[in-house]
Design an enzyme around this catalytic site. Structure first.
Site, PDB file in Angstrom:
ATOM      1  N   CYS A  60      -6.625  -9.134   8.523  1.00  0.00           N
ATOM      2  CA  CYS A  60      -5.909  -7.868   8.722  1.00  0.00           C
ATOM      3  C   CYS A  60      -6.647  -7.028   9.777  1.00  0.00           C
ATOM      4  O   CYS A  60      -7.868  -6.894   9.739  1.00  0.00           O
ATOM      5  CB  CYS A  60      -5.827  -7.105   7.401  1.00  0.00           C
ATOM      6  SG  CYS A  60      -4.913  -5.552   7.562  1.00  0.00           S
ATOM      7  N   CYS A  64     -10.095  -0.791   6.534  1.00  0.00           N
ATOM      8  CA  CYS A  64     -10.295  -0.180   5.200  1.00  0.00           C
ATOM      9  C   CYS A  64     -11.635  -0.658   4.616  1.00  0.00           C
ATOM     10  O   CYS A  64     -11.810  -1.871   4.407  1.00  0.00           O
ATOM     11  CB  CYS A  64      -9.146  -0.548   4.277  1.00  0.00           C
ATOM     12  SG  CYS A  64      -7.527  -0.345   5.069  1.00  0.00           S
ATOM     13  N   CYS A  67     -11.918  -3.209   1.680  1.00  0.00           N
ATOM     14  CA  CYS A  67     -11.014  -4.361   1.574  1.00  0.00           C
ATOM     15  C   CYS A  67     -11.599  -5.670   2.097  1.00  0.00           C
ATOM     16  O   CYS A  67     -12.022  -5.772   3.250  1.00  0.00           O
ATOM     17  CB  CYS A  67      -9.709  -4.062   2.297  1.00  0.00           C
ATOM     18  SG  CYS A  67      -8.508  -5.396   2.060  1.00  0.00           S
ATOM     19  N   CYS A 104       4.800  -8.736  -7.793  1.00  0.00           N
ATOM     20  CA  CYS A 104       4.428  -7.927  -6.642  1.00  0.00           C
ATOM     21  C   CYS A 104       3.847  -8.808  -5.533  1.00  0.00           C
ATOM     22  O   CYS A 104       2.851  -9.511  -5.735  1.00  0.00           O
ATOM     23  CB  CYS A 104       3.409  -6.880  -7.074  1.00  0.00           C
ATOM     24  SG  CYS A 104       2.919  -5.825  -5.706  1.00  0.00           S
ATOM     25  N   CYS A 135       8.437  -6.167  -6.347  1.00  0.00           N
ATOM     26  CA  CYS A 135       7.620  -5.137  -5.702  1.00  0.00           C
ATOM     27  C   CYS A 135       6.973  -5.792  -4.476  1.00  0.00           C
ATOM     28  O   CYS A 135       6.701  -6.987  -4.494  1.00  0.00           O
ATOM     29  CB  CYS A 135       6.545  -4.646  -6.673  1.00  0.00           C
ATOM     30  SG  CYS A 135       5.401  -3.459  -5.931  1.00  0.00           S
ATOM     31  N   CYS A 195       5.613   3.060  -5.721  1.00  0.00           N
ATOM     32  CA  CYS A 195       4.408   2.745  -6.492  1.00  0.00           C
ATOM     33  C   CYS A 195       3.250   3.235  -5.639  1.00  0.00           C
ATOM     34  O   CYS A 195       3.037   2.713  -4.538  1.00  0.00           O
ATOM     35  CB  CYS A 195       4.323   1.240  -6.726  1.00  0.00           C
ATOM     36  SG  CYS A 195       2.741   0.702  -7.405  1.00  0.00           S
ATOM     37  N   ARG A 267      -0.859   2.659 -14.005  1.00  0.00           N
ATOM     38  CA  ARG A 267      -1.368   1.279 -14.110  1.00  0.00           C
ATOM     39  C   ARG A 267      -2.886   1.221 -14.068  1.00  0.00           C
ATOM     40  O   ARG A 267      -3.511   1.728 -13.129  1.00  0.00           O
ATOM     41  CB  ARG A 267      -0.786   0.403 -12.989  1.00  0.00           C
ATOM     42  CG  ARG A 267      -1.261  -1.055 -13.100  1.00  0.00           C
ATOM     43  CD  ARG A 267      -0.549  -1.994 -12.147  1.00  0.00           C
ATOM     44  NE  ARG A 267       0.876  -1.889 -12.307  1.00  0.00           N
ATOM     45  CZ  ARG A 267       1.727  -1.606 -11.319  1.00  0.00           C
ATOM     46  NH1 ARG A 267       1.273  -1.430 -10.104  1.00  0.00           N
ATOM     47  NH2 ARG A 267       3.008  -1.518 -11.553  1.00  0.00           N
TER      48      ARG A 267
HETATM   49  N1  SAM Z   1      -2.064  -4.074   3.633  1.00  0.00           N
HETATM   50  C1  SAM Z   1      -1.260  -3.304   2.793  1.00  0.00           C
HETATM   51  C2  SAM Z   1      -1.792  -1.893   2.605  1.00  0.00           C
HETATM   52  O1  SAM Z   1      -2.956  -1.653   2.837  1.00  0.00           O
HETATM   53  O2  SAM Z   1      -1.002  -1.051   2.181  1.00  0.00           O
HETATM   54  C3  SAM Z   1      -0.986  -3.936   1.433  1.00  0.00           C
HETATM   55  C4  SAM Z   1      -2.077  -4.691   0.750  1.00  0.00           C
HETATM   56  S1  SAM Z   1      -3.518  -3.742   0.296  1.00  0.00           S
HETATM   57  C5  SAM Z   1      -4.637  -4.999  -0.218  1.00  0.00           C
HETATM   58  C6  SAM Z   1      -2.964  -2.930  -1.187  1.00  0.00           C
HETATM   59  C7  SAM Z   1      -3.930  -2.017  -1.865  1.00  0.00           C
HETATM   60  O3  SAM Z   1      -4.940  -2.762  -2.532  1.00  0.00           O
HETATM   61  C8  SAM Z   1      -4.723  -1.042  -1.026  1.00  0.00           C
HETATM   62  O4  SAM Z   1      -3.981   0.071  -0.648  1.00  0.00           O
HETATM   63  C9  SAM Z   1      -5.841  -0.653  -1.959  1.00  0.00           C
HETATM   64  O5  SAM Z   1      -5.463   0.478  -2.710  1.00  0.00           O
HETATM   65  C10 SAM Z   1      -5.972  -1.873  -2.874  1.00  0.00           C
HETATM   66  N2  SAM Z   1      -7.270  -2.540  -2.696  1.00  0.00           N
HETATM   67  C11 SAM Z   1      -7.640  -3.305  -1.651  1.00  0.00           C
HETATM   68  N3  SAM Z   1      -8.902  -3.737  -1.790  1.00  0.00           N
HETATM   69  C12 SAM Z   1      -9.344  -3.230  -2.966  1.00  0.00           C
HETATM   70  C13 SAM Z   1     -10.588  -3.318  -3.653  1.00  0.00           C
HETATM   71  N4  SAM Z   1     -11.623  -3.987  -3.169  1.00  0.00           N
HETATM   72  N5  SAM Z   1     -10.700  -2.680  -4.840  1.00  0.00           N
HETATM   73  C14 SAM Z   1      -9.652  -1.992  -5.346  1.00  0.00           C
HETATM   74  N6  SAM Z   1      -8.464  -1.884  -4.731  1.00  0.00           N
HETATM   75  C15 SAM Z   1      -8.317  -2.474  -3.551  1.00  0.00           C
HETATM   76  C1  DTB Z   2      -2.781  -1.889  -6.174  1.00  0.00           C
HETATM   77  O1  DTB Z   2      -2.807  -0.649  -6.329  1.00  0.00           O
HETATM   78  N1  DTB Z   2      -3.777  -2.714  -6.446  1.00  0.00           N
HETATM   79  C2  DTB Z   2      -3.420  -4.070  -6.139  1.00  0.00           C
HETATM   80  C3  DTB Z   2      -1.958  -3.937  -5.655  1.00  0.00           C
HETATM   81  N2  DTB Z   2      -1.727  -2.542  -5.704  1.00  0.00           N
HETATM   82  C4  DTB Z   2      -1.549  -4.541  -4.401  1.00  0.00           C
HETATM   83  C5  DTB Z   2      -4.358  -4.731  -5.198  1.00  0.00           C
HETATM   84  C6  DTB Z   2      -5.764  -4.803  -5.687  1.00  0.00           C
HETATM   85  C7  DTB Z   2      -6.552  -5.605  -4.719  1.00  0.00           C
HETATM   86  C8  DTB Z   2      -7.957  -5.844  -5.182  1.00  0.00           C
HETATM   87  C9  DTB Z   2      -8.722  -6.629  -4.177  1.00  0.00           C
HETATM   88  C10 DTB Z   2      -8.211  -8.023  -3.934  1.00  0.00           C
HETATM   89  O2  DTB Z   2      -7.918  -8.760  -4.911  1.00  0.00           O
HETATM   90  O3  DTB Z   2      -8.159  -8.426  -2.771  1.00  0.00           O
HETATM   91 FE1  SF4 Z   3      -5.417  -4.554   5.610  1.00  0.00          FE
HETATM   92 FE2  SF4 Z   3      -6.770  -4.521   3.343  1.00  0.00          FE
HETATM   93 FE3  SF4 Z   3      -6.390  -2.263   4.670  1.00  0.00          FE
HETATM   94 FE4  SF4 Z   3      -4.284  -3.466   3.460  1.00  0.00          FE
HETATM   95  S1  SF4 Z   3      -6.068  -2.573   2.453  1.00  0.00           S
HETATM   96  S2  SF4 Z   3      -4.351  -2.584   5.516  1.00  0.00           S
HETATM   97  S3  SF4 Z   3      -4.896  -5.608   3.700  1.00  0.00           S
HETATM   98  S4  SF4 Z   3      -7.578  -4.040   5.390  1.00  0.00           S
END
Ligand code: SAM
Ligand code: DTB
Ligand code: SF4
Length: 330
Positions: A60, A64, A67, A104, A135, A195, A267
């Site tokens: 990606c 973030c 992430c 989802c 979702c 959501c 949630r």
């Molecule tokens: N890329 C899209 C976005 O950022 O909206 C969708 C996927 S992203 C992985 C969805 C959500 O996962 C993020 O907005 C964040 O709130 C959550 N997330 C990602 N990494 C995480 C982590 N290490 N711990 C907890 N939540 C996480």
């Molecule tokens: C949300 O609030 N948490 C989920 C879902 N929406 C997409 C994602 C959590 C991701 C945790 C890190 C991972 O498994 O990569």
């Molecule tokens: Fe990309 Fe992860 Fe950020 Fe979603 S949360 S935009 S997957 S870097």
């Protein structure tokens, strides 16, 4: 104790001072208040279950800091292209068999390209036809893309605000809080259920948590689902090694979300893998009534099915029935 009205119509005019005051309540008063609000709006022994699938993983372009899927951090996540429709449908069918009512689909995009969205719309149609709620979380959407997803039968779109506006700017530089709010408006205007929640334990202060919940509770309409994620610390991300948040502060965050948004599904989202059963029980007592169910979140671990089944049994919790979701015949 601050008076907490148990069953009033949802309010979107919460003041920051009111949110701050809720956080500051003695723990027992806060959890009692949240439980009263919860009981006035939901069956307290029912929890909704969603299953996640990463339909496009890693690489990606966004930065973030939490992430594991950002291309900028060396986290060992192997990038995978957009899955084919058949694999997604087979996984959704298995999730339904395991008791999930919502499926989802998550993609590591800044935002989807129209060609990718076409494939995802096919996935949505077919998953919906299994009788599951659908979702998706795909990053930023234009209003037209949101309408396409709605027409394909998407029920919910997940797009988190993650934190307060000021803390957001410290953890993500490749987009703004305003970008997030714009996508949320596009999603709402397309008639999709929103959501939207956040992550705690990223080193933010209580003020940031107050502001996050205040922003969520003063959106034009409360989100239908509010995921409260505890940061899953992944080696290689800038937030790995952040001091753990006090677990009772996490429970407080759940309780305040429940009181502010009485009819939302709150949630207990990422982070359950490292939570004790007792902490999860406290979160349910504080008004959490939805979880991600299944051994994996997107790239990280979630509690095994058997552990969750045992926990539900010990607590006398029933999964929300899929009865009211009619399978669509195509
Ligand atoms: N890329 C899209 C976005 O950022 O909206 C969708 C996927 S992203 C992985 C969805 C959500 O996962 C993020 O907005 C964040 O709130 C959550 N997330 C990602 N990494 C995480 C982590 N290490 N711990 C907890 N939540 C996480
Ligand atoms: C949300 O609030 N948490 C989920 C879902 N929406 C997409 C994602 C959590 C991701 C945790 C890190 C991972 O498994 O990569
Ligand atoms: Fe990309 Fe992860 Fe950020 Fe979603 S949360 S935009 S997957 S870097």
């Amino acid at each position: 104790m601050t008076a907490i009205p148990p069953s009033v119509e949802p309010r979107t005019d919460w003041k920051l001072a009111e949110v701050r005051a809720l956080f500051a309540l003695p723990f027992n008063d806060l959890v009692y208040g949240a439980q009263c609000v919860h009981r006035a709006n939901f069956d307290p022994n029912v929890v909704q279950m969603s299953t996640l699938l990463s339909i496009k993983t890693g690489a990606c372009p966004e930065d973030c800091a939490y992430c594991p899927q950002s291309v900028r951090y060396d986290t060992g996540v192997a990038p995978e292209a957009l899955m084919d429709v058949e694999t997604v449908v087979a996984t959704a069918r298995a999730a339904r068999e395991n008791g999930a009512t919502r499926f989802c689909m998550g993609a590591a995009y800044r935002g989807p390209k129209d060609r990718q969205l076409d494939t995802i719309c096919k996935m949505v149609r077919e998953v919906k036809a299994l009788g599951l709620e659908t979702c998706a979380t795909l990053g930023m959407l234009t209003s037209r893309q949101a309408v396409c997803l709605k027409q394909a039968g998407l029920d919910y779109y997940n797009h988190n605000l993650d934190s307060s506006a000021s803390f957001y700017a410290k953890i993500i530089t490749t987009r703004t809080y305003e970008d997030r709010l714009d996508t949320l408006a596009n999603v709402r205007n397309a008639g999709l259920n929103v959501c939207c929640g956040g992550i705690v334990g990223m080193g933010e202060t209580r003020v940031d948590r107050v502001e996050l919940l205040h922003t969520l509770a003063t959106l034009e309409e409360h989100p239908g689902s509010v995921p409260i994620n505890q940061l899953v610390q992944v080696a290689g991300t800038p937030l790995a090694g952040t001091a753990e948040l006090d677990s009772l502060e996490f429970v407080r965050t759940v309780a305040v979300a429940r009181i502010l948004m009485p009819r939302a599904h709150v949630r207990l989202s990422a982070g359950r893998e490292t939570m004790s059963d007792e902490m999860q029980a406290l979160c349910f007592l504080a008004g959490a009534n939805s979880i991600f169910f299944g051994d994996k979140l997107l790239t990280t671990a979630n509690p095994e099915l058997q552990r969750d089944r045992r926990l539900f049994e010990r607590l006398g919790i029933r999964p929300e029935a899929a009865a009211e979701i009619e399978p669509v015949v195509c």
